[in-house]
Design an enzyme around this catalytic site. Structure first.
Site, mmCIF file in Angstrom:
data_model
loop_
_atom_site.group_PDB
_atom_site.id
_atom_site.type_symbol
_atom_site.label_atom_id
_atom_site.label_comp_id
_atom_site.label_asym_id
_atom_site.label_seq_id
_atom_site.Cartn_x
_atom_site.Cartn_y
_atom_site.Cartn_z
ATOM 1 N N TYR A 106 -3.898 -26.461 4.700
ATOM 2 C CA TYR A 106 -3.143 -27.574 3.788
ATOM 3 C C TYR A 106 -2.163 -27.868 4.746
ATOM 4 O O TYR A 106 -1.249 -26.438 4.860
ATOM 5 C CB TYR A 106 -2.899 -27.457 2.966
ATOM 6 C CG TYR A 106 -3.567 -26.731 1.614
ATOM 7 C CD1 TYR A 106 -4.550 -27.106 1.839
ATOM 8 C CD2 TYR A 106 -3.062 -25.558 0.852
ATOM 9 C CE1 TYR A 106 -6.026 -27.212 0.876
ATOM 10 C CE2 TYR A 106 -3.937 -25.606 0.022
ATOM 11 C CZ TYR A 106 -5.562 -26.043 -0.249
ATOM 12 O OH TYR A 106 -6.204 -25.250 -1.372
ATOM 13 N N PHE A 120 -9.354 -28.904 -9.966
ATOM 14 C CA PHE A 120 -9.856 -29.835 -10.239
ATOM 15 C C PHE A 120 -9.685 -30.130 -12.123
ATOM 16 O O PHE A 120 -10.156 -30.348 -12.654
ATOM 17 C CB PHE A 120 -10.779 -30.998 -9.736
ATOM 18 C CG PHE A 120 -10.186 -31.117 -8.083
ATOM 19 C CD1 PHE A 120 -9.106 -31.608 -7.876
ATOM 20 C CD2 PHE A 120 -11.734 -31.202 -7.574
ATOM 21 C CE1 PHE A 120 -9.366 -31.246 -6.140
ATOM 22 C CE2 PHE A 120 -12.148 -31.130 -6.163
ATOM 23 C CZ PHE A 120 -9.990 -31.404 -5.569
ATOM 24 N N PRO A 121 -8.856 -29.892 -12.562
ATOM 25 C CA PRO A 121 -9.258 -29.892 -14.474
ATOM 26 C C PRO A 121 -8.893 -30.936 -14.543
ATOM 27 O O PRO A 121 -8.996 -31.038 -16.176
ATOM 28 C CB PRO A 121 -7.538 -28.515 -14.517
ATOM 29 C CG PRO A 121 -7.026 -28.700 -13.169
ATOM 30 C CD PRO A 121 -7.167 -29.099 -11.970
ATOM 31 N N GLY A 163 -12.575 -35.872 -11.985
ATOM 32 C CA GLY A 163 -14.176 -36.530 -12.543
ATOM 33 C C GLY A 163 -14.638 -36.888 -14.058
ATOM 34 O O GLY A 163 -15.789 -36.707 -14.730
ATOM 35 N N PHE A 164 -13.159 -37.195 -15.152
ATOM 36 C CA PHE A 164 -13.720 -37.630 -16.045
ATOM 37 C C PHE A 164 -14.237 -39.217 -16.518
ATOM 38 O O PHE A 164 -13.610 -40.273 -15.455
ATOM 39 C CB PHE A 164 -12.274 -37.529 -16.776
ATOM 40 C CG PHE A 164 -12.102 -36.055 -17.559
ATOM 41 C CD1 PHE A 164 -12.088 -35.708 -18.412
ATOM 42 C CD2 PHE A 164 -11.913 -35.054 -16.355
ATOM 43 C CE1 PHE A 164 -11.837 -34.750 -19.167
ATOM 44 C CE2 PHE A 164 -11.391 -33.938 -16.961
ATOM 45 C CZ PHE A 164 -11.550 -33.492 -18.197
ATOM 46 N N PRO A 170 -15.000 -42.326 -18.612
ATOM 47 C CA PRO A 170 -13.955 -43.004 -19.850
ATOM 48 C C PRO A 170 -14.466 -42.906 -21.018
ATOM 49 O O PRO A 170 -12.847 -42.413 -21.640
ATOM 50 C CB PRO A 170 -14.640 -44.625 -19.166
ATOM 51 C CG PRO A 170 -14.775 -45.272 -17.613
ATOM 52 C CD PRO A 170 -15.853 -43.823 -18.113
ATOM 53 N N LEU A 171 -15.781 -42.396 -21.408
ATOM 54 C CA LEU A 171 -15.366 -42.086 -22.436
ATOM 55 C C LEU A 171 -14.952 -40.668 -22.546
ATOM 56 O O LEU A 171 -14.518 -40.115 -23.465
ATOM 57 C CB LEU A 171 -17.174 -42.236 -23.108
ATOM 58 C CG LEU A 171 -18.139 -41.283 -24.577
ATOM 59 C CD1 LEU A 171 -16.895 -42.716 -25.307
ATOM 60 C CD2 LEU A 171 -18.861 -41.483 -24.949
#
Length: 290
Positions: free
Chosen positions: A66, A215-216, A219-220, A222-223
């Site tokens: 990082y 990554f909580p 990648g969601f 829309p629904l």
């Protein structure tokens, strides 16, 4: 050893003989954009690290990649000499290129160099926890980890590493590593929308091995986001808070490492993860990733 804070959500977990808070802190966002270069506000970065420890957090996740090196150097400047209760977890197995990419670096000599660089940049003689990062920037990849993991075991036997873990791995790779040496954690992508590791989480929990999701909110669709936002609105909360709270309630071996470069956001995450989700909300959320 300093007593652990009981004010943080989720209580504690134990790495070997070291109790840590389940609510931790991920330092990746302290570096510049795409985890490259120095922070935009160095003083703010140092302040949020100190605030995290002052809040009782005893698990800080980092990597010398990082920045590279900037994040570890910030941790050292802000927190060294480190409290006895603090566990700093780092990762090896990838480097950075001039374009900000993450080329793999898992040959024995590369791993030894990365461990030495983490020791130098963090200012310690022994690393608390080293996760072997497998796969690549696009996700998991099948293949043996025996040579790479065996190199870390050698470094552990040389007294340079206390505990070992894995990152970006599949169940078969976890099996392979456990046949070589004990691990204390697995760090993979996992959230409400990406629940491919459900069985692995339950198995690790039964074994007393921690699972650390990254990554909580990543990648969601829309629904799915609409469902999450609807639950959050009904509870008078935010999607981030609901997602973090769901993770803590999902399994006792899940450890959170949300990152931020702002003190106010740090406390928003702490308060949000403490949200008690009612059964009907959990049932609705569980349908997102299934």
């Amino acid at each position: 050893m300093e007593p652990l804070s009981t004010a943080l959500p989720g209580g504690t977990w134990t790495f070997g003989d070291s109790p840590i808070t389940r609510f931790g802190y991920g330092a990746m966002q302290l570096a510049g954009p795409w985890a490259m270069g120095p922070p935009a506000d160095r003083d703010a970065a140092l302040a949020v690290l100190r605030e995290a420890v002052d809040a009782g957090i005893t698990h800080v996740d980092t990597s010398d990649a990082y920045g590279p090196r900037f994040t570890n150097e910030l941790i050292r400047e802000a927190l060294h000499p480190y409290p006895d209760s603090l566990v700093i977890a780092t990762k090896v197995g990838a480097n950075r290129d001039a374009l900000g990419g993450w080329p793999t670096a898992r040959r024995p000599e590369e791993l030894r160099d990365q461990v030495q660089e983490n020791l130098r940049s963090l200012g310690v003689e022994v690393l608390d926890l080293v996760n072997l990062r497998m796969g690549d920037a696009n996700g998991l990849r099948p293949g043996s980890l025996a040579e790479a993991f065996g190199t870390l075991v050698e470094l552990q036997q040389e007294g340079l590493i206390r505990r070992l873990g894995l990152s970006n791995v599949g169940p078969e790779q976890v099996d392979e590593a456990e046949g070589i040496a004990p691990i204390v954690c697995v760090q993979n992508m996992y959230n409400l929308a990406h629940r491919y590791d459900d069985n692995l989480i339950d198995r690790l929990s039964a074994q007393g091995i921690a699972y650390v999701p990254f990554f909580p909110l990543g990648g969601f669709a829309p629904l799915q986001s609409e469902t999450l936002s609807g639950v959050a609105e009904r509870l008078g909360s935010t999607p981030t808070s609901v997602a973090l709270a769901w993770l803590l309630q999902r399994s006792p071996n899940i450890l959170l490492i949300p990152g931020t470069s702002a003190r106010a956001h740090l406390h928003e995450n702490i308060d949000g993860a403490a949200l008690a989700l009612p059964e009907d909300a959990v049932a609705e959320l569980d349908r997102i990733g299934r």
